[in-house]
Write a protein that holds these residues in place. Structure first.
Motif: not given
Length: 195
Positions: A54-55, A104-108, A163-165, A167
């Protein structure tokens, strides 16, 4: 129909350029705090574990009355400009994040799945861009279908449930400060909370 949804998504964001100077941004990056690997939140507490699915990044949590005071008038302006009716009662500890190449940090979402014991929850998220955008590539922050400004010193406000991420950074290092403002938890569908 799609166009209306796109407009609604874009309306989730309130951005203010040039709030902090480059010197202030560098000072914030260097605030005292211990850098740790990626975070996972559990029962309203932050525990540190490696979660590279995820991150992948480093974070440190900091307190700064100076930063909090500089944020305050813009929080009020964002609430007024977007018509957000939340009754904010305070801010969580600030988080400074460092993304190196490939991180990165994926959608959360920043909102907790259930409110804290006192009935509060995160209602507003804020991203302060600390890095000069010419010093890194990639690392775009997407909130729903909208990309936040990469301008150094700018602040972007959006609902914590959105929801945000982030890239992956493809070159250099990207630094940001994240602030969360909380208040009594609001029930209902996310977009119902905006009016």
């Amino acid at each position: 129909m799609y166009v209306q949804r796109e407009q609604k998504r874009t309306s989730l964001i309130y951005e203010v350029p040039n709030v902090f100077t480059p010197e202030e941004c560098n000072k914030i990056i260097n605030l005292d705090g211990e850098w740790k690997d990626g975070t996972i939140k559990a029962e309203h507490m932050v525990t540190f574990e490696i979660d590279e699915v995820k991150r992948k990044s480093k974070v440190k949590f900091v307190n700064s009355e100076e930063v909090l005071n500089k944020f305050s008038p813009y929080v009020d302006k964002a609430m007024e400009a977007k018509g957000w009716k939340w009754k904010l009662t305070g801010a969580d500890q600030f988080q400074i994040t460092e993304y190196k190449e490939g991180e990165y940090y994926g959608w959360h979402s920043d909102k907790f799945e259930s409110p804290r014991e006192d009935g509060t929850n995160r209602l507003m998220s804020c991203v302060l861009q600390l890095s000069d955008p010419t010093t890194y590539e990639g690392g775009d922050v997407e909130v729903e279908a909208y990309r936040l400004s990469k301008e150094q010193g700018s602040i972007s406000f959006f609902p914590a449930f959105a929801a945000h991420q982030v890239q992956p950074v493809t070159k250099g290092n990207r630094y940001s400060l994240i602030a969360w403002y909380h208040g009594q938890d609001v029930e209902g569908l996310p977009y119902d909370r905006l009016t």
